[in-house]
Motif scaffolding. Structure first.
Motif, PDB file in Angstrom:
ATOM      1  N   GLY A 156      10.049   1.337 -20.675  1.00  0.00           N
ATOM      2  CA  GLY A 156      10.720   0.917 -19.457  1.00  0.00           C
ATOM      3  C   GLY A 156       9.750   0.853 -18.299  1.00  0.00           C
ATOM      4  N   ASN A 157      10.169   0.161 -17.244  1.00  0.00           N
ATOM      5  CA  ASN A 157       9.333  -0.002 -16.053  1.00  0.00           C
ATOM      6  C   ASN A 157      10.176   0.221 -14.803  1.00  0.00           C
ATOM      7  N   ILE A 158       9.676   1.062 -13.909  1.00  0.00           N
ATOM      8  CA  ILE A 158      10.251   1.235 -12.573  1.00  0.00           C
ATOM      9  C   ILE A 158       9.208   0.734 -11.595  1.00  0.00           C
ATOM     10  N   ASN A 159       9.523  -0.343 -10.887  1.00  0.00           N
ATOM     11  CA  ASN A 159       8.559  -1.028 -10.033  1.00  0.00           C
ATOM     12  C   ASN A 159       8.876  -0.794  -8.563  1.00  0.00           C
ATOM     13  N   LEU A 160       7.833  -0.600  -7.774  1.00  0.00           N
ATOM     14  CA  LEU A 160       7.980  -0.347  -6.339  1.00  0.00           C
ATOM     15  C   LEU A 160       7.363  -1.498  -5.555  1.00  0.00           C
ATOM     16  N   ALA A 208       0.823  -1.218   0.000  1.00  0.00           N
ATOM     17  CA  ALA A 208       0.000   0.000   0.000  1.00  0.00           C
ATOM     18  C   ALA A 208       0.848   1.254   0.000  1.00  0.00           C
ATOM     19  N   ALA A 209       1.958   1.230   0.743  1.00  0.00           N
ATOM     20  CA  ALA A 209       2.792   2.427   0.862  1.00  0.00           C
ATOM     21  C   ALA A 209       3.336   2.882  -0.480  1.00  0.00           C
ATOM     22  N   TYR A 210       3.507   1.956  -1.408  1.00  0.00           N
ATOM     23  CA  TYR A 210       4.157   2.328  -2.667  1.00  0.00           C
ATOM     24  C   TYR A 210       3.145   2.570  -3.787  1.00  0.00           C
ATOM     25  N   VAL A 211       1.911   2.113  -3.623  1.00  0.00           N
ATOM     26  CA  VAL A 211       0.823   2.679  -4.420  1.00  0.00           C
ATOM     27  C   VAL A 211       0.618   4.125  -3.977  1.00  0.00           C
ATOM     28  N   ALA A 212       0.695   4.352  -2.664  1.00  0.00           N
ATOM     29  CA  ALA A 212       0.595   5.723  -2.139  1.00  0.00           C
ATOM     30  C   ALA A 212       1.683   6.621  -2.720  1.00  0.00           C
ATOM     31  N   LEU A 213       2.872   6.087  -2.936  1.00  0.00           N
ATOM     32  CA  LEU A 213       3.953   6.896  -3.500  1.00  0.00           C
ATOM     33  C   LEU A 213       3.663   7.258  -4.956  1.00  0.00           C
ATOM     34  N   ALA A 269      14.351   7.458   6.527  1.00  0.00           N
ATOM     35  CA  ALA A 269      14.614   6.526   5.428  1.00  0.00           C
ATOM     36  C   ALA A 269      13.451   6.512   4.433  1.00  0.00           C
ATOM     37  N   ALA A 270      12.223   6.563   4.946  1.00  0.00           N
ATOM     38  CA  ALA A 270      11.060   6.586   4.063  1.00  0.00           C
ATOM     39  C   ALA A 270      11.108   7.804   3.149  1.00  0.00           C
ATOM     40  N   GLY A 271      11.363   8.971   3.742  1.00  0.00           N
ATOM     41  CA  GLY A 271      11.445  10.182   2.939  1.00  0.00           C
ATOM     42  C   GLY A 271      12.608  10.167   1.973  1.00  0.00           C
ATOM     43  N   ASP A 272      13.728   9.584   2.409  1.00  0.00           N
ATOM     44  CA  ASP A 272      14.896   9.507   1.525  1.00  0.00           C
ATOM     45  C   ASP A 272      14.591   8.669   0.294  1.00  0.00           C
ATOM     46  N   PHE A 273      13.916   7.519   0.491  1.00  0.00           N
ATOM     47  CA  PHE A 273      13.608   6.709  -0.679  1.00  0.00           C
ATOM     48  C   PHE A 273      12.621   7.426  -1.588  1.00  0.00           C
ATOM     49  N   ASN A 274      11.626   8.059  -1.007  1.00  0.00           N
ATOM     50  CA  ASN A 274      10.646   8.755  -1.838  1.00  0.00           C
ATOM     51  C   ASN A 274      11.314   9.816  -2.696  1.00  0.00           C
ATOM     52  N   ARG A 275      12.272  10.542  -2.119  1.00  0.00           N
ATOM     53  CA  ARG A 275      12.999  11.556  -2.896  1.00  0.00           C
ATOM     54  C   ARG A 275      13.857  10.908  -3.979  1.00  0.00           C
ATOM     55  N   PHE A 276      14.446   9.762  -3.669  1.00  0.00           N
ATOM     56  CA  PHE A 276      15.189   9.010  -4.685  1.00  0.00           C
ATOM     57  C   PHE A 276      14.267   8.657  -5.852  1.00  0.00           C
ATOM     58  N   PHE A 277      13.078   8.177  -5.545  1.00  0.00           N
ATOM     59  CA  PHE A 277      12.138   7.774  -6.591  1.00  0.00           C
ATOM     60  C   PHE A 277      11.731   8.965  -7.458  1.00  0.00           C
ATOM     61  N   TYR A 278      11.387  10.073  -6.834  1.00  0.00           N
ATOM     62  CA  TYR A 278      11.000  11.247  -7.617  1.00  0.00           C
ATOM     63  C   TYR A 278      12.126  11.659  -8.574  1.00  0.00           C
ATOM     64  N   ALA A 279      13.356  11.682  -8.051  1.00  0.00           N
ATOM     65  CA  ALA A 279      14.494  12.100  -8.875  1.00  0.00           C
ATOM     66  C   ALA A 279      14.778  11.108  -9.992  1.00  0.00           C
ATOM     67  N   LEU A 280      14.614   9.811  -9.713  1.00  0.00           N
ATOM     68  CA  LEU A 280      14.855   8.800 -10.733  1.00  0.00           C
ATOM     69  C   LEU A 280      13.838   8.920 -11.867  1.00  0.00           C
ATOM     70  N   VAL A 281      12.583   9.095 -11.516  1.00  0.00           N
ATOM     71  CA  VAL A 281      11.558   9.245 -12.552  1.00  0.00           C
ATOM     72  C   VAL A 281      11.847  10.478 -13.399  1.00  0.00           C
ATOM     73  N   ASP A 282      12.204  11.580 -12.762  1.00  0.00           N
ATOM     74  CA  ASP A 282      12.522  12.799 -13.494  1.00  0.00           C
ATOM     75  C   ASP A 282      13.662  12.559 -14.486  1.00  0.00           C
ATOM     76  N   ARG A 283      14.666  11.841 -14.046  1.00  0.00           N
ATOM     77  CA  ARG A 283      15.816  11.577 -14.914  1.00  0.00           C
ATOM     78  C   ARG A 283      15.426  10.685 -16.093  1.00  0.00           C
ATOM     79  N   VAL A 284      14.749   9.585 -15.809  1.00  0.00           N
ATOM     80  CA  VAL A 284      14.433   8.613 -16.853  1.00  0.00           C
ATOM     81  C   VAL A 284      13.415   9.177 -17.846  1.00  0.00           C
ATOM     82  N   ALA A 285      12.439   9.921 -17.342  1.00  0.00           N
ATOM     83  CA  ALA A 285      11.374  10.425 -18.209  1.00  0.00           C
ATOM     84  C   ALA A 285      11.800  11.632 -19.030  1.00  0.00           C
TER      85      ALA A 285
END
Length: 501
Positions: free
Chosen positions: A360-364, A307-312, A467-483
């Motif tokens: 491509g696919n980025i899976n959580l 659920a947490a990563y659908v939330a993300l 740690a939760a916030g750190d991963f979420n920021r990693f995900f946002y930045a990764l999507v921005d880079r890839v997209a």
């Protein structure tokens, strides 16, 4: 649907644990959505349940409010996935006069072809290497499911027993496999397949046995059975012997057709030249639902799984508010992952965008923000360009990356990114990493013993909010880079996962 609009039912069961006042606003908003999706009101979001449908509606409304475009079937948010289920409704297993307790002493996945009533002689054959099986024709064979180099694996044991005439295996779940120890009780015994999948024809019996029940099976004393388990976990030589009492089994099953929907929303791209290079962001919405109680709790909320990563996904969509990246981004909340990666498999086979446009696919999934994030396992790290993207983004945040240090767990093939990889689409996923012997490893191991696929994976569990916030920021930045980057995701030369020419 805004992040803070929890239903009354959700508020009634809101987590006692919550982000501290010092947490950033994004982390607080993310957790509010997580609480709603994994509240008791959603009943664990089991595939085919009304609770799943309620959660899917929450996700669809959130996608709409965030400015995504519906990308399901017929111009809607949903892609229905039809499935066939077989569930055990009653089970009785005994050896002589010694009964075993269903879901606590043994578990199995029912099939349409399995015999529902049988009596058969038992044979104990250690690791079930072909060289030690001897005469087992018409018998069910007890085998140690030890995961050690040089000893037979699951497929090897089954092939050997079948070749020797055995009609089934009782596999002892190895308590010595500490990287992912067996968990008891099991939640339930069900098989779910995509509707129309090939019918089962194999009558071979496959049952997994709790190591604590070996004495019940063999009739040996507790000390003798414990000695066999200990030796088997260490990979030491084991005896072979037949058991005087036969195994008697009586099962009842119920078959039904069920359906749950993938929830799909599209953020259109801004560069027409990259319109055919969509990036799929995925997480699975389903959980286990109700199951066998543990410590009096029979609701498997599935908060971190997933659920947490659908939330993300929802939080990212809310941040964008319809503002696109260069490439289209498809937000996908998949159904049926816990029943065999079914939602992802169905989507890849029946994509709602042209299959050639899935770049491509980025899976959580498999993410546990329960200790500091300074190391991240990246699936397919060296196989496609998403691995290099993840490495670069993580480095910018002070996080190291690594290949999977425990390949024997087969984590690469245990979440939705695998459906994309099999289809030749570059994909990746992540696991919070730890260094051996650290407090982080201790926390990680403990969670897999007490939290993974249990009712204890609920909104009240301890979370490392940083740690939760750190991963979420990693995900946002990764999507921005890839997209946004110039080149679409691609396979690295020589990757064994890359599609064959």
């Amino acid at each position: 649907m805004c992040a803070a609009s929890l239903t009354a039912a959700s508020l009634a069961t809101a987590a006692l644990a919550s982000p501290p006042e010092t947490a950033d606003a994004d982390t607080k908003a993310w957790w509010s959505i997580t609480e709603e999706l994994s509240s008791d009101a959603m009943e664990g979001r089991d595939t085919g349940s009304a609770g799943y449908d309620r959660a899917a509606d929450v996700v669809a409304r959130a996608f709409a409010a965030a400015g995504l475009k519906p990308a399901g079937n017929d111009g809607g948010w949903f892609q229905p996935v039809a499935m066939d289920e077989i569930a055990i409704t009653r089970a009785a297993l005994r050896v002589g006069g010694r009964p075993l307790t269903f879901l606590h002493d043994y578990r199995f996945t029912p099939t349409a072809a399995m015999p529902l009533q049988f009596t058969a002689p038992l044979a104990y054959r250690g690791y079930c290497d072909a060289s030690v099986l001897g005469t087992v024709a018409g018998k069910i064979v007890i085998c140690h499911a030890t995961r050690r180099a040089g000893l037979p694996g699951d497929a090897d044991r089954e092939a050997a027993v079948k070749a020797a005439g055995g009609i089934g295996i009782l596999s002892i779940a190895d308590p010595g496999f500490t990287v992912e120890p067996p968990r008891w009780p099991a939640a339930y015994a069900r098989q779910v397949k995509l509707a129309g999948a090939p019918a089962d024809t194999d009558r071979f019996v496959r049952i997994v046995v709790n190591a604590d029940a070996l004495g019940t099976l063999t009739g040996k004393s507790g000390a003798e059975a414990a000695d066999l388990i200990a030796r088997g976990s260490r990979g030491e030589p084991l005896p072979a012997f037949d058991i005087a009492d036969p195994l008697d089994a009586r099962f009842e099953t119920k078959a039904r057709w069920i359906s749950s929907s993938n929830v799909l929303g599209l953020l259109p791209g801004t560069d027409p030249a990259r319109a055919g290079e969509a990036i799929v962001l995925s997480a699975h919405l389903d959980g286990y639902g109700y199951g066998e109680p543990i410590d009096g709790d029979n609701l498997y909320n599935g908060t971190l799984d997933d659920a947490a990563y659908v939330a993300l996904l929802i939080r990212l969509a809310q941040q964008r508010q319809g503002k696109g990246y260069a490439r289209p981004v498809l937000f996908a909340a998949f159904a049926g992952e816990e029943k065999g990666l079914l939602g992802g498999e169905y989507f890849v086979a029946h994509p709602t965008l042209p299959k050639a446009a899935l770049a491509g696919n980025i899976n959580l999934d498999q993410l546990r923000p329960i200790f500091p994030l300074d190391l991240l396992t990246v699936h397919a790290l060296d196989d496609n360009s998403l691995g290099a993207d993840a490495r670069d983004v993580a480095a910018g945040l002070g996080v190291a990356v690594q290949r999977d240090p425990e390949p024997e767990r087969n984590m690469l093939k245990r979440s939705e990114h695998w459906a994309f990889i099999k289809a030749g689409i570059p994909a990746t996923g992540f696991v919070f990493g730890y260094r051996p012997g650290t407090k982080s490893e201790e926390i990680y191991r403990h969670w897999y013993k007490t939290g993974y696929h249990t009712p204890q994976d609920d909104p009240d569990q301890p979370i490392d909010w940083q740690a939760a916030g750190d991963f979420n920021r990693f995900f946002y930045a990764l999507v921005d880079r890839v997209a946004n980057k110039d080149s679409a995701p691609g396979w690295n030369a020589g990757s064994p996962l890359a599609p064959k020419p």
